[in-house]
Design an enzyme around this catalytic site. Structure first.
Site, PDB file in Angstrom:
ATOM      1  CB  THR A 176      -1.022   0.002   1.154  1.00  0.00           C
ATOM      2  OG1 THR A 176      -1.854   1.158   1.009  1.00  0.00           O
ATOM      3  CG2 THR A 176      -0.385  -0.003   2.530  1.00  0.00           C
ATOM      4  CD  GLU A 177      -1.288   3.683  -3.051  1.00  0.00           C
ATOM      5  OE1 GLU A 177      -1.159   2.449  -2.917  1.00  0.00           O
ATOM      6  OE2 GLU A 177      -2.268   4.214  -3.615  1.00  0.00           O
TER       7      GLU A 177
END
Lengths: 243, 223
Positions: free
Chosen positions: B48-49
């Site tokens: 997840t960025e």
């Protein structure tokens, strides 16, 4: 070296009108709420600082933290990637009324521009945004047969960052995904102000686990029981908070 | 009304193509469903960025740790062997080609591989987040989407009419009716719902579908 100060009000006392202020956090995770609220308190008492340019991933949520700073009328311009949230009404209303400026930056480009600012790299090329509206007016160059967009560094007068542990030198650790923009913003600001959940003695943080070395930090204040934006918003809180 | 896959079924189909040992980013919203349908026996690590590798499901209500969230700002949990990192490292994973698969939603996909998924036009407040980075982020960039819009217009088109997220970035599309690859600037049909004729599928698609021989049936369990 002792960079600690007694309270958030002292920590933010030097922020002037028109400054560019980077504020850490991705949504509520890593948002330095107490530093932001101290800045709002100063504005309410003195009328300053105002006309700020704020750099954050988002544009605030609800009526606390960054949203409250915007709602107070202290922010002239926002540089961010995603000015939407569960409750973005404060920013949305001002933006649609033409009362706040927005520079929209892709999230990874925002991070790299801040990193570049801290690293002394004035520009770099990225594949991100090539061929889109957000690349308009920016130089394009080909490398190994693919087009890349030139982006410029982003620097700030001040960064407000939330850390987990700090020592008096400003060496920092972070908590979980609250790290997000913190280490980058610490590098990119002339004056980095950190609120840490715990200030420990020099030597108490294992040098192997330091995430942000103290050279990137100018001011440290302990906020031992920090608010969490998400929790405040779930309670429909608004700043000033009720005791 | 033609039968079509539900969103869960589209997500299931996309999940079948994620190989063992892949590093994967799922866009926020609909693509997050893909994680639920991971075939057993494969080890996949989700990125997840906002700064976590190897996160898992949502915690039970009341158990949330709001410093452990995904890009959609939902609380998630950590799996053994997870890692935190700052945003520059996170997008180095993205742009640097370290992810194997990214699965994203779409407003429109063009036969050229252009994707529009961040803006429906000049109204309102523009917001891009990591969308423009993620389309350049993975060795394979797949889209999951309904085949047509709510009012029945094709989402697979010759040229996008909405603001682009990226140029020539999508490699495969999983729709409610078909699985389609993008090769050489053309839509190449790979699978279609058996209840649908080729002509019917073409009529719902805004650019020509290349049919490279017999087409496999798109078979998905009831979910």
């Amino acid at each position: 070296m002792d960079k600690t100060v007694a309270d958030p009000a002292t920590a933010v006392a030097g922020i002037d009108d028109g400054m560019t202020v980077m504020i850490g956090g991705f949504g509520g995770a890593g948002s330095p709420i107490e530093l932001i609220h101290a800045l709002i308190d100063r504005y309410r008492a003195t009328g300053h600082p105002t006309g700020l340019t704020v750099v954050n991933n988002n544009a605030g949520n609800g009526h606390v933290g960054l949203a409250a700073l915007i709602e107070a009328g202290m922010v002239r311009k926002l540089i961010c990637s995603f000015p939407r949230s569960a409750d973005p009404v404060v920013f949305t209303d001002l933006y649609l009324a033409g009362k706040i400026e927005l520079e929209l930056v892709p999230q990874g480009t925002l991070a790299e521009r801040i990193r570049a600012g801290g690293a002394g790299i004035p520009a770099f090329y990225t594949p991100t945004s090539y061929g889109t509206d957000l690349a308009e007016g920016k130089p394009v160059a080909e490398f190994e047969g693919r087009p890349y967009v030139q982006e410029r560094w982003l620097k700030a007068d001040v960064a407000l960052v939330k850390a987990e542990q700090a020592d008096p030198h400003g060496n920092l650790t972070y908590r979980a995904a609250a790290r997000n923009f913190g280490p980058l913003m610490c590098m990119a600001a002339a004056n980095t102000i950190v609120q840490a959940r715990q200030v420990v003695a020099a030597g108490a943080i294992d040098p192997e686990t330091v995430v942000t070395p103290g050279i990137f930090v100018q001011t440290v204040v302990e906020v031992s029981d920090p608010h969490q934006e998400e929790v405040l918003n779930r309670a429909d809180a608004a700043y000033p908070l009720e005791a | 009304m033609t039968a079509k896959l539900t969103n869960n079924q589209i997500a299931w189909r996309a999940a079948q193509d994620i190989p063992d040992r892949a590093y994967v980013n799922l866009g926020i919203g609909f693509p997050e469903k893909v994680a639920q349908y991971q075939p057993p026996g494969r080890e996949v690590i989700f990125h997840t960025e906002n700064g976590i590798l190897n996160f898992g499901e949502s915690p039970a209500p009341g158990q949330e740790d709001w410093d452990v969230i995904n890009a959609g700002k939902k609380a998630v949990t950590l799996k053994p062997g997870s890692a935190f990192f700052h945003h520059a490292d996170s997008f180095a994973m993205v742009r640097g080609g370290h992810l194997d698969v990214a699965i994203l939603g779409a407003y429109e996909v063009a036969e050229t591989g252009d994707l529009a998924n961040w803006s429906t036009g000049p109204k309102g407040v523009p917001a891009v987040g990591g969308a423009m980075d993620l389309v350049h982020g993975a060795k394979r960039v797949a889209v999951i989407t309904d085949h047509v819009t709510r009012d029945g217009k094709p989402k697979l088109v010759q040229r996008c009419s909405l603001p682009l997220t990226g140029v020539a970035c999508v490699t495969r599309i999983y729709t409610s009716l078909a699985v389609i690859d993008i090769e050489g600037g053309r839509f190449v049909l790979r699978e279609r719902l058996p209840s649908l004729s080729l002509d019917e599928l073409q009529a719902l698609t805004g650019a020509e579908l290349l049919v490279p021989g017999p087409i496999a049936d798109l078979i998905v369990p009831e979910l």
